[in-house]
Each structure stands twice: as structure tokens, then as C-alpha cells.
Design a protein around this motif. Structure first.
Motif, PDB file in Angstrom:
ATOM      1  N   THR A  97      13.039  42.792  34.190  1.00 40.57           N
ATOM      2  CA  THR A  97      13.291  43.360  35.513  1.00 40.57           C
ATOM      3  C   THR A  97      14.655  42.924  36.052  1.00 40.57           C
ATOM      4  N   ALA A  98      15.028  41.702  35.760  1.00 41.11           N
ATOM      5  CA  ALA A  98      16.295  41.157  36.279  1.00 41.11           C
ATOM      6  C   ALA A  98      17.513  41.669  35.515  1.00 41.11           C
ATOM      7  N   GLU A  99      17.314  42.168  34.309  1.00 40.23           N
ATOM      8  CA  GLU A  99      18.414  42.448  33.381  1.00 40.23           C
ATOM      9  C   GLU A  99      19.530  43.296  33.983  1.00 40.23           C
ATOM     10  N   ARG A 100      19.234  44.499  34.436  1.00 35.80           N
ATOM     11  CA  ARG A 100      20.291  45.428  34.835  1.00 35.80           C
ATOM     12  C   ARG A 100      21.037  44.957  36.071  1.00 35.80           C
ATOM     13  N   VAL A 101      20.326  44.388  37.031  1.00 35.62           N
ATOM     14  CA  VAL A 101      21.011  43.920  38.239  1.00 35.62           C
ATOM     15  C   VAL A 101      21.951  42.763  37.901  1.00 35.62           C
ATOM     16  N   CYS A 102      21.516  41.853  37.045  1.00 34.73           N
ATOM     17  CA  CYS A 102      22.403  40.763  36.596  1.00 34.73           C
ATOM     18  C   CYS A 102      23.663  41.323  35.948  1.00 34.73           C
ATOM     19  N   LEU A 103      23.478  42.264  35.037  1.00 27.27           N
ATOM     20  CA  LEU A 103      24.618  42.810  34.303  1.00 27.27           C
ATOM     21  C   LEU A 103      25.535  43.623  35.214  1.00 27.27           C
ATOM     22  N   ASN A 104      24.971  44.332  36.180  1.00 30.77           N
ATOM     23  CA  ASN A 104      25.804  45.116  37.095  1.00 30.77           C
ATOM     24  C   ASN A 104      26.751  44.224  37.891  1.00 30.77           C
ATOM     25  N   PHE A 105      26.231  43.121  38.406  1.00 28.24           N
ATOM     26  CA  PHE A 105      27.099  42.190  39.127  1.00 28.24           C
ATOM     27  C   PHE A 105      28.147  41.596  38.191  1.00 28.24           C
ATOM     28  N   MET A 106      27.747  41.175  37.008  1.00 29.35           N
ATOM     29  CA  MET A 106      28.676  40.550  36.071  1.00 29.35           C
ATOM     30  C   MET A 106      29.784  41.507  35.641  1.00 29.35           C
ATOM     31  N   GLN A 107      29.424  42.762  35.298  1.00 31.01           N
ATOM     32  CA  GLN A 107      30.425  43.677  34.768  1.00 31.01           C
ATOM     33  C   GLN A 107      31.446  44.074  35.834  1.00 31.01           C
ATOM     34  N   THR A 108      31.006  44.195  37.077  1.00 31.57           N
ATOM     35  CA  THR A 108      31.906  44.601  38.155  1.00 31.57           C
ATOM     36  C   THR A 108      32.795  43.452  38.616  1.00 31.57           C
ATOM     37  N   LEU A 109      32.188  42.308  38.891  1.00 30.83           N
ATOM     38  CA  LEU A 109      32.965  41.184  39.410  1.00 30.83           C
ATOM     39  C   LEU A 109      33.890  40.600  38.341  1.00 30.83           C
ATOM     40  N   SER A 110      33.456  40.585  37.096  1.00 32.05           N
ATOM     41  CA  SER A 110      34.337  40.113  36.018  1.00 32.05           C
ATOM     42  C   SER A 110      35.516  41.058  35.830  1.00 32.05           C
ATOM     43  N   ALA A 111      35.299  42.352  36.051  1.00 35.85           N
ATOM     44  CA  ALA A 111      36.401  43.313  35.949  1.00 35.85           C
ATOM     45  C   ALA A 111      37.470  43.024  36.994  1.00 35.85           C
ATOM     46  N   VAL A 112      37.046  42.739  38.221  1.00 41.03           N
ATOM     47  CA  VAL A 112      37.993  42.412  39.287  1.00 41.03           C
ATOM     48  C   VAL A 112      38.731  41.121  38.960  1.00 41.03           C
ATOM     49  N   ALA A 113      38.010  40.104  38.541  1.00 39.16           N
ATOM     50  CA  ALA A 113      38.641  38.818  38.219  1.00 39.16           C
ATOM     51  C   ALA A 113      39.618  38.951  37.060  1.00 39.16           C
ATOM     52  N   THR A 114      39.250  39.738  36.057  1.00 35.92           N
ATOM     53  CA  THR A 114      40.094  39.908  34.872  1.00 35.92           C
ATOM     54  C   THR A 114      41.383  40.643  35.221  1.00 35.92           C
ATOM     55  N   LYS A 115      41.276  41.695  36.002  1.00 36.86           N
ATOM     56  CA  LYS A 115      42.473  42.434  36.393  1.00 36.86           C
ATOM     57  C   LYS A 115      43.369  41.583  37.273  1.00 36.86           C
ATOM     58  N   THR A 116      42.770  40.843  38.194  1.00 38.27           N
ATOM     59  CA  THR A 116      43.552  39.962  39.054  1.00 38.27           C
ATOM     60  C   THR A 116      44.318  38.938  38.230  1.00 38.27           C
ATOM     61  N   ALA A 117      43.653  38.344  37.248  1.00 36.64           N
ATOM     62  CA  ALA A 117      44.305  37.337  36.407  1.00 36.64           C
ATOM     63  C   ALA A 117      45.517  37.911  35.684  1.00 36.64           C
ATOM     64  N   ALA A 118      45.428  39.162  35.242  1.00 35.47           N
ATOM     65  CA  ALA A 118      46.571  39.794  34.570  1.00 35.47           C
ATOM     66  C   ALA A 118      47.748  39.946  35.519  1.00 35.47           C
ATOM     67  N   TYR A 119      47.478  40.313  36.767  1.00 35.33           N
ATOM     68  CA  TYR A 119      48.552  40.446  37.755  1.00 35.33           C
ATOM     69  C   TYR A 119      49.141  39.087  38.119  1.00 35.33           C
ATOM     70  N   VAL A 120      48.289  38.094  38.255  1.00 34.66           N
ATOM     71  CA  VAL A 120      48.770  36.740  38.556  1.00 34.66           C
ATOM     72  C   VAL A 120      49.662  36.234  37.421  1.00 34.66           C
ATOM     73  N   ASP A 121      49.246  36.458  36.197  1.00 32.67           N
ATOM     74  CA  ASP A 121      50.055  36.038  35.047  1.00 32.67           C
ATOM     75  C   ASP A 121      51.404  36.755  35.027  1.00 32.67           C
ATOM     76  N   ALA A 122      51.420  38.017  35.447  1.00 33.83           N
ATOM     77  CA  ALA A 122      52.646  38.808  35.387  1.00 33.83           C
ATOM     78  C   ALA A 122      53.714  38.322  36.354  1.00 33.83           C
ATOM     79  N   VAL A 123      53.322  37.656  37.442  1.00 33.80           N
ATOM     80  CA  VAL A 123      54.315  37.183  38.419  1.00 33.80           C
ATOM     81  C   VAL A 123      54.522  35.676  38.337  1.00 33.80           C
ATOM     82  N   ARG A 124      53.921  35.057  37.342  1.00 36.02           N
ATOM     83  CA  ARG A 124      54.043  33.605  37.224  1.00 36.02           C
ATOM     84  C   ARG A 124      55.510  33.195  37.131  1.00 36.02           C
ATOM     85  N   GLY A 125      55.861  32.136  37.850  1.00 38.12           N
ATOM     86  CA  GLY A 125      57.247  31.668  37.878  1.00 38.12           C
ATOM     87  C   GLY A 125      58.042  32.198  39.053  1.00 38.12           C
TER      88      GLY A 125
END
Length: 285
Positions: A97-125
Motif C-alpha cells: 500500500t505504501a509503495e507508490r506514494v513513497c516512490l512518487n515523493f522520491m522521484q519528484t523531490l530527487s529530480a528537483v535536488a538533482t537538477k539543482t545540484a547541476a546548476y550549483v555545480d555549473a556556477v561553482r567558483g
């Protein structure tokens, strides 16, 4: 990872998600014997910055209170393809029962964090910080802004209630930039900051003359931004918004601006590929 999120907000997010997905009950999970135990492993299928642990833990608290979760990769950490993120031991029915709701939060929030990290890396320095905007999924703003922090970015205002951003329509309705800013100053003690958006260098000069401390340069070409940095001369902080792509991000950051806000960190994402796999073997401890 030092990013935190209010527990009551996480609980409310999860409650809404479960009402949407489970409703009056999980009919398919009821086919599994009530006594059946299982181990569920959440696996990330690609390289990503993991985000969503508070929501997964809360889903388990609400749906599978007897489950035990062993986290191997937590929020703000990068995972490699095929890595086990968390192993959960508990009732098979409850984990299903918990499976899909867990994965929905993980896939969405990890996508935001991952994209943000790429932008942060791009302006480093450079001196430029990467910020989000209010372009969020309704009802998930606090979660998505938490994900931005997990990716190394910073949050702009949370909403209309905690800071003042005087945009072009406010300026037009209030009778001019200076008039709008003067009215905002009466509320200075109640807000985090007052920021004024400008579209031209002449507006920037008016803002500087009025004593504005935070200026948003809206949709300005690269050369105009360089001139704006020269004009400001450190008298105010400068933020870029609009017209910035990942390809042009570094040149904009190298102009010397303090902040770059990017709506695409949240509104233009591709979900990270997570899956949950079940076994009947106990978790090794």
C-alpha cells in the motif's frame, strides 16, 4: 545534509497523497495474507541526488507503523545506478500500500535536488547563488523548496507573505518604482526582504537612487547585466531572473551578480527512476 522541513507539513503532504491513492482501502493488497512479512528495497536506477526521506518515513508511520527502515543513502547524497537506497521490513500488505506514494515523493523531490545540484555545480567558483522561485506544484511548495536545499541551492521567498518583491505590475499600479518602494518600506520590519524588479538600466538607476538594497534584473541581455553590475558598484545585491538556460548559466554567473533564480529547477524536471522490489527474506542486521 542540514536541510530540514516541518514535520507537520510532511505529515499533511503524506495524508493528502494517501487519501488520493488509497482512499477507502487497498483492494489489491488485501489479496495478500495478513500475516505475510516482506522486505521491500527502494532502488535508484540512475545517478541522482536522493531526496524524500522525511516523506517516505512518514508514509511508513501512517501506513506501516510496525515497519523498520534501514537507509543506505539519505537526502543530499548522490546515488549510482542500481544502488539500494533503503530497505524496509514489515507487513507485506502495508508495504504494498505504501509503495507508490513513497516512490512518487522520491522521484519528484530527487529530480528537483538533482537538477539543482547541476546548476550549483555549473556556477561553482563564482559568487552567484542558485535560487528557486514560486513556480511550484500546488500543495508541494515546502517539499520542493526543501529539495532545492538538498541539491545545494537556496530558497527565494516562500510565498507572498514573507517577503516583498515589487514587480512591473506593482510598479504600474502603485504609480512608479519609487512610490512602490516607499510604500514597501513601511512594512520592512515584518518581512525578510524587499526586492525591486527592473527591466532597464534607467529603472536600475532609479532603484539605486531610492536606496533599494535588493534588485532583480528581469530578462536582461548579458551585456546589459554586465553594465548593471558596473552601475550598482556593490551598492545593492543583484539577482538575475528570466532568459537563463543551463547553457548560458555560467556566463551570466561570471558577470558578478549575487543570485540567479531559476524557475526550471522545479517546474521543468524529469522524474528520477526509482523502483521498489519485494522479497520474503529478513533484513540482515
Amino acid at each position: 545534509m542540514q536541510a530540514t522541513v516541518p514535520a507537520d507539513q510532511v505529515s499533511a503532504d503524506v495524508r493528502r497523497a494517501l487519501e488520493e491513492d488509497v482512499g477507502s482501502g487497498d483492494l489489491t493488497a488485501a489479496l495478500v495474507p495478513a500475516s505475510q512479512r516482506a522486505v521491500a528495497t527502494i532502488i535508484c536506477r540512475e545517478s541522482a541526488i536522493v531526496c524524500g526521506r522525511p516523506w517516505v518515513d512518514e508514509v511508513l508511520r501512517q501506513v506501516a507503523p510496525g515497519a523498520r527502515a534501514t537507509w543506505h543513502i539519505t537526502d543530499g547524497q548522490r546515488t549510482t545506478p542500481g544502488a539500494k537506497v533503503v530497505e524496509i521490513e514489515g507487513s507485506a500488505r502495508e508495504l504494498l500500500t505504501a509503495e507508490r506514494v513513497c516512490l512518487n515523493f522520491m522521484q519528484t523531490l530527487s529530480a528537483v535536488a538533482t537538477k539543482t545540484a547541476a546548476y550549483v555545480d555549473a556556477v561553482r567558483g563564482t559568487r552567484a547563488a542558485i535560487l528557486d522561485t514560486r513556480k511550484t506544484i500546488p500543495g508541494l511548495r515546502i517539499a520542493e523548496k526543501y529539495a532545492v536545499r538538498c541539491g545545494g541551492g537556496k530558497n527565494h521567498r516562500m510565498g507572498l507573505y514573507d517577503a516583498i518583491l515589487i514587480k512591473e505590475n506593482h510598479i504600474a499600479a502603485a504609480g512608479g518604482l519609487t512610490a512602490a518602494f516607499r510604500a514597501a518600506q513601511a512594512l520592512k520590519a515584518q518581512v525578510q526582504f524587499i526586492q525591486v524588479e527592473v527591466e532597464t538600466l534607467s529603472q536600475l538607476q532609479e532603484a539605486l537612487d531610492a536606496g533599494v538594497e535588493m534588485v532583480l534584473l528581469d530578462n536582461m541581455p548579458l551585456e546589459t547585466i554586465r553594465e548593471a553590475v558596473r552601475m550598482a558598484g556593490g551598492r545593492c545585491s543583484l539577482e538575475i531572473s528570466g532568459g537563463v538556460s543551463f547553457e548560458t548559466l555560467r556566463p551570466y554567473a561570471e558577470t558578478g551578480v549575487d543570485r540567479i533564480s531559476v524557475g526550471g529547477l522545479i517546474k521543468d524536471i524529469k522524474a528520477v527512476d526509482f523502483s521498489m522490489r519485494f522479497s520474503d527474506k529478513p533484513v540482515e542486521r
